[in-house]
Design a protein around this motif. Structure first.
Motif, short mmCIF file in Angstrom:
data_model
loop_
_atom_site.label_atom_id
_atom_site.label_comp_id
_atom_site.label_asym_id
_atom_site.label_seq_id
_atom_site.Cartn_x
_atom_site.Cartn_y
_atom_site.Cartn_z
N TYR A 238 3.09 43.56 -96.61
CA TYR A 238 3.18 44.89 -96.02
C TYR A 238 4.27 45.68 -96.76
O TYR A 238 5.38 45.20 -96.89
CB TYR A 238 3.51 44.80 -94.53
CG TYR A 238 2.44 44.10 -93.73
CD1 TYR A 238 1.14 44.58 -93.68
CD2 TYR A 238 2.73 42.95 -93.01
CE1 TYR A 238 0.15 43.95 -92.94
CE2 TYR A 238 1.76 42.31 -92.26
CZ TYR A 238 0.47 42.80 -92.23
OH TYR A 238 -0.50 42.16 -91.50
N THR A 239 3.95 46.88 -97.23
CA THR A 239 4.92 47.68 -97.97
C THR A 239 6.13 47.97 -97.09
O THR A 239 7.27 47.81 -97.53
CB THR A 239 4.28 48.99 -98.46
OG1 THR A 239 3.03 48.71 -99.10
CG2 THR A 239 5.20 49.70 -99.45
N PHE A 240 5.88 48.39 -95.86
CA PHE A 240 6.95 48.62 -94.89
C PHE A 240 6.49 48.11 -93.53
O PHE A 240 5.35 48.33 -93.14
CB PHE A 240 7.27 50.12 -94.74
CG PHE A 240 7.85 50.75 -95.95
CD1 PHE A 240 9.21 50.69 -96.21
CD2 PHE A 240 7.03 51.43 -96.85
CE1 PHE A 240 9.75 51.28 -97.35
CE2 PHE A 240 7.56 52.02 -97.98
CZ PHE A 240 8.92 51.94 -98.23
N VAL A 241 7.39 47.47 -92.83
CA VAL A 241 7.15 47.13 -91.43
C VAL A 241 8.20 47.87 -90.62
O VAL A 241 9.39 47.84 -90.96
CB VAL A 241 7.23 45.60 -91.17
CG1 VAL A 241 7.08 45.30 -89.69
CG2 VAL A 241 6.17 44.86 -91.97
N VAL B 82 2.97 49.12 -89.27
CA VAL B 82 2.91 48.76 -90.68
C VAL B 82 2.54 50.01 -91.48
O VAL B 82 1.64 50.75 -91.10
CB VAL B 82 1.84 47.67 -90.92
CG1 VAL B 82 1.61 47.44 -92.40
CG2 VAL B 82 2.21 46.38 -90.22
N VAL B 83 3.26 50.24 -92.59
CA VAL B 83 2.90 51.30 -93.53
C VAL B 83 2.57 50.62 -94.85
O VAL B 83 3.38 49.87 -95.39
CB VAL B 83 4.06 52.31 -93.73
CG1 VAL B 83 3.71 53.31 -94.82
CG2 VAL B 83 4.38 53.02 -92.42
N GLY C 63 -1.87 43.63 -83.01
CA GLY C 63 -1.75 44.87 -82.26
C GLY C 63 -0.83 45.90 -82.89
O GLY C 63 -0.29 46.77 -82.21
N LEU C 64 -0.65 45.81 -84.22
CA LEU C 64 0.23 46.73 -84.93
C LEU C 64 -0.58 47.84 -85.59
O LEU C 64 -1.56 47.56 -86.28
CB LEU C 64 1.01 45.99 -86.02
CG LEU C 64 1.93 44.87 -85.56
CD1 LEU C 64 2.52 44.13 -86.76
CD2 LEU C 64 3.02 45.41 -84.67
N PRO C 65 -0.17 49.11 -85.42
CA PRO C 65 -0.83 50.18 -86.16
C PRO C 65 -0.66 49.94 -87.66
O PRO C 65 0.42 49.58 -88.13
CB PRO C 65 -0.06 51.43 -85.74
CG PRO C 65 0.62 51.07 -84.47
CD PRO C 65 0.89 49.60 -84.54
N TYR C 66 -1.75 50.10 -88.40
CA TYR C 66 -1.78 49.90 -89.85
C TYR C 66 -2.02 51.28 -90.46
O TYR C 66 -3.10 51.84 -90.33
CB TYR C 66 -2.90 48.94 -90.20
CG TYR C 66 -3.07 48.63 -91.67
CD1 TYR C 66 -2.52 47.48 -92.21
CD2 TYR C 66 -3.81 49.45 -92.50
CE1 TYR C 66 -2.69 47.16 -93.55
CE2 TYR C 66 -4.00 49.15 -93.84
CZ TYR C 66 -3.44 48.01 -94.36
OH TYR C 66 -3.61 47.69 -95.68
N ILE C 67 -0.98 51.83 -91.09
CA ILE C 67 -1.05 53.20 -91.62
C ILE C 67 -1.10 53.10 -93.14
O ILE C 67 -0.13 52.68 -93.76
CB ILE C 67 0.18 54.01 -91.17
CG1 ILE C 67 0.42 53.83 -89.67
CG2 ILE C 67 0.02 55.47 -91.55
CD1 ILE C 67 1.82 54.14 -89.23
N ARG D 91 11.00 46.13 -96.27
CA ARG D 91 10.03 46.36 -97.33
C ARG D 91 9.45 45.05 -97.83
O ARG D 91 10.09 44.01 -97.80
CB ARG D 91 10.71 47.07 -98.51
CG ARG D 91 10.93 48.54 -98.25
CD ARG D 91 11.73 49.20 -99.32
NE ARG D 91 10.99 49.37 -100.56
CZ ARG D 91 11.42 50.13 -101.55
NH1 ARG D 91 12.55 50.78 -101.46
NH2 ARG D 91 10.72 50.24 -102.64
N ASP D 92 8.21 45.14 -98.31
CA ASP D 92 7.49 44.03 -98.92
C ASP D 92 7.55 42.77 -98.05
O ASP D 92 7.97 41.71 -98.49
CB ASP D 92 8.06 43.75 -100.33
CG ASP D 92 7.93 44.96 -101.24
OD1 ASP D 92 6.88 45.64 -101.16
OD2 ASP D 92 8.86 45.24 -102.00
#
Length: 165
Positions: A99-102, A112-113, A138-142, A65-66
């Motif tokens: 990032y809130t969550f990785v 990443v969320v 290349g990370l999905p950013y949700i 988180r964070d």
């Protein structure tokens, strides 16, 4: 000339009076997570709510988180066009919203969320920088908006969709 000064002084005084007479608006701390309260339900603590969903529904991923953008991208500086009205500008990774969550798989970041409210995901430069660095890696950013209900099934389906899980 004195007539112009008189007019400008009058306009200035009127503007100052108008400004000082406005109601004070409540100031929201940047560290306060907005809460959504469906009718008849308890207030949702979104970071805890999402942490529980991630751990129970996506056990194949470990999470942190964070996470500062620099933990993933390093102390990079890159050029992005974040706004249509501005040409390419340099943005430092350290300026990004953490990032809130990785999500990690085998110790490697795979997604990443991000939780945000209002127009944070589409307008605030900190979020835009974070999104661009995630894209570059290349990370999905949700992203999820915390002023919306984010029902459990919806959250799970969106994460599955982005993570191809």
């Amino acid at each position: 000339m004195s007539l112009l000064k008189s007019i400008l002084n009058t306009v200035f005084k009127s503007a100052v009076e108008s400004f000082t007479q406005q109601e004070e608006r409540p100031v929201r701390s940047a560290n306060v997570t907005p809460k959504y309260k469906p009718e008849g339900e308890d207030i949702i603590d979104f970071p805890e709510y999402f942490a529980e969903i991630l751990s129970s529904e996506f056990p194949q991923y470990s999470t942190k988180r964070d996470v500062p953008v620099t933990d993933l991208a390093g102390f990079a500086t890159d050029e992005f066009k974040l706004y249509e009205t501005r040409p390419l500008q340099s943005y430092k990774a350290e300026w990004g919203q953490p990032y809130t969550f990785v999500l990690y798989k085998g110790g490697t970041p795979v997604g990443v969320v991000m939780l945000g409210s209002g127009n944070s995901h589409s307008k605030k430069v900190k979020f835009l920088i974070s999104r661009m660095y995630a894209k570059k890696m290349g990370l999905p950013y949700i992203n999820f908006y915390t002023q919306l209900p984010n029902e459990r099934a919806y959250v799970i389906n969106r994460i599955k969709e982005f993570m191809n899980a």
